[in-house]
Design a protein around this motif. Structure first.
Motif, PDB file in Angstrom:
ATOM      1  N   SER A 112       0.847  -1.186   0.000  1.00 36.38           N
ATOM      2  CA  SER A 112       0.000   0.000   0.000  1.00 36.38           C
ATOM      3  C   SER A 112       0.881   1.234   0.000  1.00 36.38           C
ATOM      4  CB  SER A 112      -0.900   0.024   1.247  1.00 36.38           C
ATOM      5  OG  SER A 112      -0.124   0.359   2.396  1.00 36.38           O
ATOM      6  N   SER A 113       0.284   2.366  -0.308  1.00 37.37           N
ATOM      7  CA  SER A 113       0.986   3.625  -0.095  1.00 37.37           C
ATOM      8  C   SER A 113       0.995   3.909   1.408  1.00 37.37           C
ATOM      9  CB  SER A 113       0.291   4.757  -0.850  1.00 37.37           C
ATOM     10  OG  SER A 113      -1.045   4.877  -0.428  1.00 37.37           O
ATOM     11  N   GLY A 114       1.959   4.683   1.856  1.00 42.88           N
ATOM     12  CA  GLY A 114       2.027   5.003   3.276  1.00 42.88           C
ATOM     13  C   GLY A 114       2.303   3.770   4.122  1.00 42.88           C
ATOM     14  N   ASP A 115       1.820   3.804   5.371  1.00 42.34           N
ATOM     15  CA  ASP A 115       2.160   2.738   6.312  1.00 42.34           C
ATOM     16  C   ASP A 115       1.071   1.684   6.465  1.00 42.34           C
ATOM     17  OD1 ASP A 115       0.118   3.837   7.842  1.00 42.34           O
ATOM     18  OD2 ASP A 115       1.429   4.636   9.395  1.00 42.34           O
ATOM     19  N   ALA A 116      -0.005   1.752   5.674  1.00 39.46           N
ATOM     20  CA  ALA A 116      -1.181   0.913   5.916  1.00 39.46           C
ATOM     21  C   ALA A 116      -0.860  -0.580   5.885  1.00 39.46           C
ATOM     22  CB  ALA A 116      -2.276   1.246   4.906  1.00 39.46           C
ATOM     23  N   ALA A 117      -0.107  -1.029   4.892  1.00 37.98           N
ATOM     24  CA  ALA A 117       0.173  -2.458   4.776  1.00 37.98           C
ATOM     25  C   ALA A 117       1.017  -2.958   5.938  1.00 37.98           C
ATOM     26  CB  ALA A 117       0.862  -2.755   3.442  1.00 37.98           C
ATOM     27  N   LEU A 118       2.061  -2.210   6.285  1.00 37.95           N
ATOM     28  CA  LEU A 118       2.915  -2.626   7.398  1.00 37.95           C
ATOM     29  C   LEU A 118       2.130  -2.634   8.708  1.00 37.95           C
ATOM     30  CD1 LEU A 118       5.682  -3.509   8.325  1.00 37.95           C
ATOM     31  CD2 LEU A 118       6.300  -1.089   8.606  1.00 37.95           C
ATOM     32  N   ARG A 119       1.267  -1.657   8.895  1.00 36.14           N
ATOM     33  CA  ARG A 119       0.418  -1.622  10.084  1.00 36.14           C
ATOM     34  C   ARG A 119      -0.442  -2.886  10.151  1.00 36.14           C
ATOM     35  NH1 ARG A 119      -1.603   2.483  13.350  1.00 36.14           N
ATOM     36  NH2 ARG A 119      -0.438   3.971  12.074  1.00 36.14           N
ATOM     37  N   GLU A 120      -1.024  -3.267   9.019  1.00 42.56           N
ATOM     38  CA  GLU A 120      -1.854  -4.470   8.974  1.00 42.56           C
ATOM     39  C   GLU A 120      -1.035  -5.710   9.326  1.00 42.56           C
ATOM     40  OE1 GLU A 120      -5.087  -5.207   5.945  1.00 42.56           O
ATOM     41  OE2 GLU A 120      -3.504  -6.503   5.140  1.00 42.56           O
ATOM     42  N   GLY A 121       0.175  -5.809   8.772  1.00 44.20           N
ATOM     43  CA  GLY A 121       1.026  -6.955   9.075  1.00 44.20           C
ATOM     44  C   GLY A 121       1.350  -7.054  10.549  1.00 44.20           C
ATOM     45  N   ILE A 122       1.639  -5.916  11.183  1.00 41.74           N
ATOM     46  CA  ILE A 122       1.932  -5.899  12.614  1.00 41.74           C
ATOM     47  C   ILE A 122       0.722  -6.366  13.407  1.00 41.74           C
ATOM     48  CG2 ILE A 122       2.376  -4.356  14.569  1.00 41.74           C
ATOM     49  CD1 ILE A 122       4.148  -2.706  12.635  1.00 41.74           C
ATOM     50  N   VAL A 123      -0.459  -5.880  13.031  1.00 38.77           N
ATOM     51  CA  VAL A 123      -1.688  -6.261  13.738  1.00 38.77           C
ATOM     52  C   VAL A 123      -1.937  -7.759  13.618  1.00 38.77           C
ATOM     53  CG1 VAL A 123      -4.207  -6.066  13.704  1.00 38.77           C
ATOM     54  CG2 VAL A 123      -2.798  -4.017  13.557  1.00 38.77           C
ATOM     55  N   LEU A 124      -1.886  -8.304  12.405  1.00 39.86           N
ATOM     56  CA  LEU A 124      -2.194  -9.710  12.200  1.00 39.86           C
ATOM     57  C   LEU A 124      -1.190 -10.615  12.898  1.00 39.86           C
ATOM     58  CD1 LEU A 124      -3.293  -9.697   8.443  1.00 39.86           C
ATOM     59  CD2 LEU A 124      -4.742  -9.639  10.488  1.00 39.86           C
ATOM     60  N   LEU A 164      13.471  -4.571   4.950  1.00 39.31           N
ATOM     61  CA  LEU A 164      14.555  -3.643   4.610  1.00 39.31           C
ATOM     62  C   LEU A 164      14.134  -2.724   3.480  1.00 39.31           C
ATOM     63  CD1 LEU A 164      17.458  -2.653   4.926  1.00 39.31           C
ATOM     64  CD2 LEU A 164      18.178  -4.479   3.362  1.00 39.31           C
ATOM     65  N   ALA A 165      13.468  -3.259   2.466  1.00 38.82           N
ATOM     66  CA  ALA A 165      12.987  -2.431   1.361  1.00 38.82           C
ATOM     67  C   ALA A 165      11.962  -1.420   1.847  1.00 38.82           C
ATOM     68  CB  ALA A 165      12.383  -3.317   0.272  1.00 38.82           C
ATOM     69  N   VAL A 166      11.101  -1.842   2.758  1.00 35.36           N
ATOM     70  CA  VAL A 166      10.112  -0.920   3.331  1.00 35.36           C
ATOM     71  C   VAL A 166      10.820   0.199   4.086  1.00 35.36           C
ATOM     72  CG1 VAL A 166       8.269  -0.711   5.048  1.00 35.36           C
ATOM     73  CG2 VAL A 166       8.272  -2.637   3.448  1.00 35.36           C
ATOM     74  N   TYR A 167      11.853  -0.151   4.831  1.00 32.32           N
ATOM     75  CA  TYR A 167      12.618   0.872   5.562  1.00 32.32           C
ATOM     76  C   TYR A 167      13.219   1.884   4.598  1.00 32.32           C
ATOM     77  CZ  TYR A 167      16.266   3.004   8.387  1.00 32.32           C
ATOM     78  OH  TYR A 167      17.077   3.909   9.014  1.00 32.32           O
ATOM     79  N   GLU A 168      13.772   1.403   3.503  1.00 31.32           N
ATOM     80  CA  GLU A 168      14.413   2.309   2.537  1.00 31.32           C
ATOM     81  C   GLU A 168      13.388   3.164   1.805  1.00 31.32           C
ATOM     82  OE1 GLU A 168      16.636  -0.449   0.188  1.00 31.32           O
ATOM     83  OE2 GLU A 168      18.338  -0.487   1.598  1.00 31.32           O
ATOM     84  N   ALA A 169      12.118   2.749   1.786  1.00 30.79           N
ATOM     85  CA  ALA A 169      11.068   3.540   1.133  1.00 30.79           C
ATOM     86  C   ALA A 169      10.698   4.766   1.953  1.00 30.79           C
ATOM     87  CB  ALA A 169       9.828   2.686   0.904  1.00 30.79           C
ATOM     88  N   ARG A 170      11.075   4.796   3.237  1.00 30.17           N
ATOM     89  CA  ARG A 170      10.875   5.975   4.098  1.00 30.17           C
ATOM     90  C   ARG A 170       9.432   6.460   4.125  1.00 30.17           C
ATOM     91  NH1 ARG A 170      15.135   6.167   7.526  1.00 30.17           N
ATOM     92  NH2 ARG A 170      17.070   5.818   6.393  1.00 30.17           N
ATOM     93  N   GLY A 171       8.503   5.547   4.219  1.00 27.18           N
ATOM     94  CA  GLY A 171       7.106   5.940   4.399  1.00 27.18           C
ATOM     95  C   GLY A 171       6.331   6.177   3.113  1.00 27.18           C
ATOM     96  N   ARG A 172       7.003   6.103   1.964  1.00 30.20           N
ATOM     97  CA  ARG A 172       6.284   6.310   0.695  1.00 30.20           C
ATOM     98  C   ARG A 172       5.327   5.144   0.423  1.00 30.20           C
ATOM     99  NH1 ARG A 172      11.504   7.333  -0.647  1.00 30.20           N
ATOM    100  NH2 ARG A 172      11.629   5.431  -1.927  1.00 30.20           N
ATOM    101  N   TRP A 173       5.765   3.945   0.780  1.00 28.36           N
ATOM    102  CA  TRP A 173       4.925   2.756   0.641  1.00 28.36           C
ATOM    103  C   TRP A 173       5.365   1.744   1.690  1.00 28.36           C
ATOM    104  CZ3 TRP A 173       7.568  -1.782  -0.247  1.00 28.36           C
ATOM    105  CH2 TRP A 173       8.858  -1.662  -0.781  1.00 28.36           C
ATOM    106  N   SER A 174       4.542   0.753   1.894  1.00 30.11           N
ATOM    107  CA  SER A 174       4.915  -0.331   2.792  1.00 30.11           C
ATOM    108  C   SER A 174       4.326  -1.631   2.264  1.00 30.11           C
ATOM    109  CB  SER A 174       4.429  -0.058   4.222  1.00 30.11           C
ATOM    110  OG  SER A 174       3.012  -0.034   4.287  1.00 30.11           O
ATOM    111  N   ALA A 175       4.818  -2.743   2.788  1.00 33.28           N
ATOM    112  CA  ALA A 175       4.363  -4.050   2.322  1.00 33.28           C
ATOM    113  C   ALA A 175       4.715  -5.095   3.365  1.00 33.28           C
ATOM    114  CB  ALA A 175       5.014  -4.399   0.982  1.00 33.28           C
ATOM    115  N   TYR A 176       4.068  -6.240   3.259  1.00 30.32           N
ATOM    116  CA  TYR A 176       4.423  -7.388   4.087  1.00 30.32           C
ATOM    117  C   TYR A 176       4.019  -8.660   3.348  1.00 30.32           C
ATOM    118  CZ  TYR A 176      -0.463  -8.041   5.581  1.00 30.32           C
ATOM    119  OH  TYR A 176      -1.821  -8.274   5.608  1.00 30.32           O
ATOM    120  N   GLU A 177       4.613  -9.784   3.731  1.00 30.69           N
ATOM    121  CA  GLU A 177       4.283 -11.072   3.116  1.00 30.69           C
ATOM    122  C   GLU A 177       3.329 -11.825   4.037  1.00 30.69           C
ATOM    123  OE1 GLU A 177       6.437 -15.020   1.143  1.00 30.69           O
ATOM    124  OE2 GLU A 177       7.645 -13.469   2.133  1.00 30.69           O
TER     125      GLU A 177
END
Length: 205
Positions: free
Chosen positions: A30-42, A68-81
């Motif tokens: 997702s753009s922003g932190d939404a995907a990473l937030r979801e991964g943390i919650v789940l 690591l890729a999410v970290y380098e994106a600096r908040g522009r996008w996030s992702a999780y597997e």
């Protein structure tokens, strides 16, 4: 900010909440932190109470390279597997249950579904997480150990302890379900299930 999100994800990893999964997986982005937030919650709710609720949440996969890729994106996008959930929409499940049984009749499948929804709510509360949009659209139904039960697949705007509040514009939509604008997952879930059952003319449940 993104640093706090990634620090929290590292805490989740160190606590062993990220999973190893031998089945099919997918990347949610997702753009922003939404995907990473979801991964943390789940990951967090799946590990609550020694994994008691794990079947109600997809497995979140430990993928350091992706983080690591999410970290380098600096908040522009996030992702999780995450585990790829093979399931049906909750509304379709309710329709199929009613189609196969005369109404009023055996309510056990619906009672089991609602009971599973309440266990999802319980897991979120035990983890100290407010989902902010806990409704039927966020739930699928899959087979787990030979039993059909709901699984939560959407948590992009959840409020997580130690993280800044979600900034998604979806928050304004979610508040339509809250009493007096105050976030309440119990109210949101109850109202959503009421609407779902009412659409299918289940007025005696």
């Amino acid at each position: 900010g993104p640093e706090a999100m990634l620090a929290r994800s590292e805490e989740v990893r160190s606590e062993g909440q990220w999973s190893e999964w031998g089945g099919e997986t997918m990347i949610k982005q997702s753009s922003g932190d939404a995907a990473l937030r979801e991964g943390i919650v789940l990951a967090a709710v799946g590990a609550v109470n020694e994994g008691r609720y794990r079947g109600f949440f997809p497995a979140v996969i430990d993928n350091p390279q992706l983080l690591l890729a999410v970290y380098e994106a600096r908040g522009r996008w996030s992702a999780y597997e995450v585990e790829e959930v093979r399931a049906i929409h909750s509304g379709h499940y309710v329709r199929e249950v009613l189609k196969r049984a005369e109404w009023p009749g055996d309510v056990r499948p619906l009672a089991h579904f609602v009971g599973g929804c309440l266990l999802i709510l319980e897991a979120l509360q035990e983890a100290g997480i407010v989902h902010n949009n806990l409704n039927a659209e966020a739930l699928l139904v899959r087979e787990e150990d030979g039993v059909l039960q709901p699984v939560l697949v959407d948590a992009e705007i959840a409020a997580v302890p130690g993280l800044a509040a979600p900034t998604s514009c979806s928050m304004s939509h979610a508040r339509e379900f809250h009493a007096a604008g105050a976030p309440s997952d119990a109210y949101t879930l109850g109202r959503s299930l009421q609407k779902l059952l009412h659409r299918e003319n289940v007025t005696a449940f």
